[in-house]
Design a protein around this motif. Structure first.
Motif, mmCIF file in Angstrom:
data_model
loop_
_atom_site.group_PDB
_atom_site.id
_atom_site.type_symbol
_atom_site.label_atom_id
_atom_site.label_comp_id
_atom_site.label_asym_id
_atom_site.label_seq_id
_atom_site.Cartn_x
_atom_site.Cartn_y
_atom_site.Cartn_z
ATOM 1 N N GLU A 1 -17.462 10.120 -7.857
ATOM 2 C CA GLU A 1 -16.598 10.216 -9.032
ATOM 3 C C GLU A 1 -15.155 10.472 -8.646
ATOM 4 O O GLU A 1 -14.233 10.045 -9.350
ATOM 5 C CB GLU A 1 -17.105 11.326 -9.972
ATOM 6 N N SER A 2 -14.949 11.176 -7.533
ATOM 7 C CA SER A 2 -13.589 11.517 -7.096
ATOM 8 C C SER A 2 -13.405 11.107 -5.631
ATOM 9 O O SER A 2 -13.253 11.963 -4.745
ATOM 10 C CB SER A 2 -13.334 13.020 -7.261
ATOM 11 N N PRO A 3 -13.413 9.818 -5.347
ATOM 12 C CA PRO A 3 -13.302 9.380 -3.958
ATOM 13 C C PRO A 3 -11.900 9.596 -3.398
ATOM 14 O O PRO A 3 -10.916 9.687 -4.136
ATOM 15 C CB PRO A 3 -13.620 7.879 -4.046
ATOM 16 N N VAL A 4 -11.826 9.682 -2.089
ATOM 17 C CA VAL A 4 -10.548 9.737 -1.379
ATOM 18 C C VAL A 4 -10.207 8.311 -0.944
ATOM 19 O O VAL A 4 -10.972 7.682 -0.206
ATOM 20 C CB VAL A 4 -10.615 10.657 -0.152
ATOM 21 N N VAL A 5 -9.074 7.824 -1.420
ATOM 22 C CA VAL A 5 -8.654 6.447 -1.158
ATOM 23 C C VAL A 5 -7.332 6.471 -0.397
ATOM 24 O O VAL A 5 -6.398 7.173 -0.792
ATOM 25 C CB VAL A 5 -8.485 5.657 -2.476
ATOM 26 N N PHE A 6 -7.250 5.708 0.679
ATOM 27 C CA PHE A 6 -5.989 5.502 1.392
ATOM 28 C C PHE A 6 -5.513 4.081 1.086
ATOM 29 O O PHE A 6 -6.214 3.116 1.395
ATOM 30 C CB PHE A 6 -6.168 5.688 2.902
ATOM 31 N N ASP A 7 -4.339 3.976 0.478
ATOM 32 C CA ASP A 7 -3.756 2.692 0.106
ATOM 33 C C ASP A 7 -2.601 2.416 1.066
ATOM 34 O O ASP A 7 -1.474 2.859 0.853
ATOM 35 C CB ASP A 7 -3.274 2.743 -1.345
ATOM 36 N N VAL A 8 -2.891 1.689 2.136
ATOM 37 C CA VAL A 8 -1.901 1.430 3.185
ATOM 38 C C VAL A 8 -1.241 0.075 2.917
ATOM 39 O O VAL A 8 -1.905 -0.964 2.969
ATOM 40 C CB VAL A 8 -2.546 1.448 4.581
ATOM 41 N N GLY A 9 0.037 0.136 2.624
ATOM 42 C CA GLY A 9 0.747 -1.037 2.126
ATOM 43 C C GLY A 9 0.661 -1.048 0.610
ATOM 44 O O GLY A 9 0.261 -2.019 -0.014
ATOM 45 N N VAL B 1 -5.663 9.476 -4.318
ATOM 46 C CA VAL B 1 -5.125 8.298 -3.629
ATOM 47 C C VAL B 1 -3.911 8.682 -2.797
ATOM 48 O O VAL B 1 -2.954 9.271 -3.315
ATOM 49 C CB VAL B 1 -4.742 7.186 -4.631
ATOM 50 N N HIS B 2 -3.958 8.337 -1.506
ATOM 51 C CA HIS B 2 -2.844 8.561 -0.596
ATOM 52 C C HIS B 2 -2.198 7.197 -0.324
ATOM 53 O O HIS B 2 -2.825 6.323 0.279
ATOM 54 C CB HIS B 2 -3.330 9.190 0.709
ATOM 55 N N CYS B 3 -0.965 7.025 -0.788
ATOM 56 C CA CYS B 3 -0.253 5.760 -0.653
ATOM 57 C C CYS B 3 0.703 5.811 0.538
ATOM 58 O O CYS B 3 1.379 6.823 0.754
ATOM 59 C CB CYS B 3 0.544 5.447 -1.919
ATOM 60 N N PHE B 4 0.783 4.707 1.258
ATOM 61 C CA PHE B 4 1.704 4.576 2.385
ATOM 62 C C PHE B 4 2.531 3.321 2.176
ATOM 63 O O PHE B 4 1.972 2.210 2.085
ATOM 64 C CB PHE B 4 0.933 4.490 3.711
ATOM 65 N N ALA C 1 0.391 -1.808 -7.548
ATOM 66 C CA ALA C 1 -0.604 -2.630 -8.239
ATOM 67 C C ALA C 1 -2.026 -2.218 -7.862
ATOM 68 O O ALA C 1 -2.898 -2.088 -8.736
ATOM 69 C CB ALA C 1 -0.379 -4.106 -7.934
ATOM 70 N N THR C 2 -2.275 -2.010 -6.566
ATOM 71 C CA THR C 2 -3.619 -1.610 -6.164
ATOM 72 C C THR C 2 -3.900 -0.155 -6.533
ATOM 73 O O THR C 2 -5.049 0.204 -6.820
ATOM 74 C CB THR C 2 -3.829 -1.811 -4.654
ATOM 75 N N LEU C 3 -2.872 0.681 -6.561
ATOM 76 C CA LEU C 3 -3.044 2.057 -7.029
ATOM 77 C C LEU C 3 -3.596 2.061 -8.447
ATOM 78 O O LEU C 3 -4.559 2.784 -8.755
ATOM 79 C CB LEU C 3 -1.711 2.805 -6.976
ATOM 80 N N GLU C 4 -3.001 1.275 -9.310
ATOM 81 C CA GLU C 4 -3.473 1.207 -10.695
ATOM 82 C C GLU C 4 -4.899 0.686 -10.768
ATOM 83 O O GLU C 4 -5.702 1.155 -11.579
ATOM 84 C CB GLU C 4 -2.540 0.331 -11.518
ATOM 85 N N ASN D 1 3.522 8.535 0.466
ATOM 86 C CA ASN D 1 4.116 8.725 1.786
ATOM 87 C C ASN D 1 5.072 7.564 2.043
ATOM 88 O O ASN D 1 4.654 6.407 2.107
ATOM 89 C CB ASN D 1 3.030 8.763 2.858
ATOM 90 N N GLN D 2 6.334 7.891 2.186
ATOM 91 C CA GLN D 2 7.359 6.856 2.354
ATOM 92 C C GLN D 2 7.463 6.466 3.826
ATOM 93 O O GLN D 2 8.497 6.623 4.474
ATOM 94 C CB GLN D 2 8.688 7.352 1.805
ATOM 95 N N CYS D 3 6.372 5.967 4.344
ATOM 96 C CA CYS D 3 6.305 5.572 5.746
ATOM 97 C C CYS D 3 5.195 4.553 5.909
ATOM 98 O O CYS D 3 4.403 4.309 5.000
ATOM 99 C CB CYS D 3 6.052 6.782 6.649
ATOM 100 N N ALA D 4 5.151 3.950 7.087
ATOM 101 C CA ALA D 4 4.078 3.032 7.432
ATOM 102 C C ALA D 4 2.998 3.765 8.211
ATOM 103 O O ALA D 4 3.189 4.902 8.649
ATOM 104 C CB ALA D 4 4.633 1.874 8.264
ATOM 105 N N ALA D 5 1.862 3.115 8.381
ATOM 106 C CA ALA D 5 0.791 3.636 9.234
ATOM 107 C C ALA D 5 0.627 2.693 10.409
ATOM 108 O O ALA D 5 0.670 1.470 10.254
ATOM 109 C CB ALA D 5 -0.511 3.750 8.447
#
Length: 230
Positions: free
Chosen positions: A6-14, A33-36, A19-22, A61-65
């Protein structure tokens, strides 16, 4: 179907502009959701997108991975779109690019003017995801999404041993010559397979209308723990 938390941890790299966050928050409203995203042109819209969710559910996160932590890595942006920027230059000799073919056909100075809109170099910050997980207190990642225009292997390498703590990887894999560097399955599987992540699905195939080849695919890899119900 695969991710039932129900509450997954998502890493959105790029993460780009969100759009994918939504999409992720529509599927899992309580997801963390952790966005990079290293492009400053995207930050304002990404922050506005994140602001619609409860405090603490979205971290930007205002950086790249990548595989090496640095405050200054060369990154290439393009005036034509912020969705195609990345760590690899656009290949000005590309045979697979429809746009480049059309511009070449126009003749005159059109090709020169188009090329001037591409490959603008800047420096961006890069973090390793294993380091980030340690600093953020993240034990495991339920879904890792990567859309980094050919930089996906470096993102995976930057997880180190923590890649085994990822349940599902959704990533793009580019075969065409639009960029200076293209990929193959072996480029990502050298990291995924030893971590127990195996190909589950090719969820999207993009065909090139000029030559019929496959330009890029979206692929899903699933950890053996999930496949075997452990």
């Amino acid at each position: 179907l695969l991710l039932t938390e129900e509450s997954p941890v998502v890493f959105d790299v790029g993460a780009n502009v969100g759009a994918t966050l939504e999409e992720f928050k529509e599927w899992w409203p309580d997801a963390q959701v952790h966005c990079f995203e290293p492009q400053e042109e995207c930050w304002g819209e990404l922050e506005r997108c994140a602001a619609q969710y409860p405090d603490g559910q979205v971290v930007i996160n205002q950086c790249a991975a990548g595989s090496v932590r640095t405050d200054s890595a060369p990154f290439y942006t393009h005036d034509i779109s912020n969705a195609i920027s990345g760590f690899h230059k656009v290949n000005l000799e590309s045979n697979d690019s429809i746009t480049l073919r059309e511009v070449r056909a126009l003749g005159g100075g059109e090709l020169t003017r188009y090329e001037q809109k591409l490959n603008r170099e800047r420096s961006v910050e890069v973090t390793r995801l294993d380091h980030y997980m340690e600093m953020a207190g993240v034990e495991s990642i339920n879904l890792l999404k990567i859309d980094t225009q050919g930089f996906e292997p470096k993102v995976l390498e930057g997880l180190g041993d923590r890649l085994a703590n990822v349940d599902i990887v959704l990533t793009e894999l580019m075969f065409y010559d639009y960029y200076k560097q293209s990929l193959s399955f072996s480029d990502i599987e050298q990291w995924l397979l030893p971590a127990g992540l195996r190909l589950y699905d090719i969820s999207h195939i993009s065909k090139n209308p000029m030559n019929g080849r496959t330009d890029w695919v979206d692929v899903i890899y699933v950890n053996d723990r999930i496949r075997h119900g452990k």
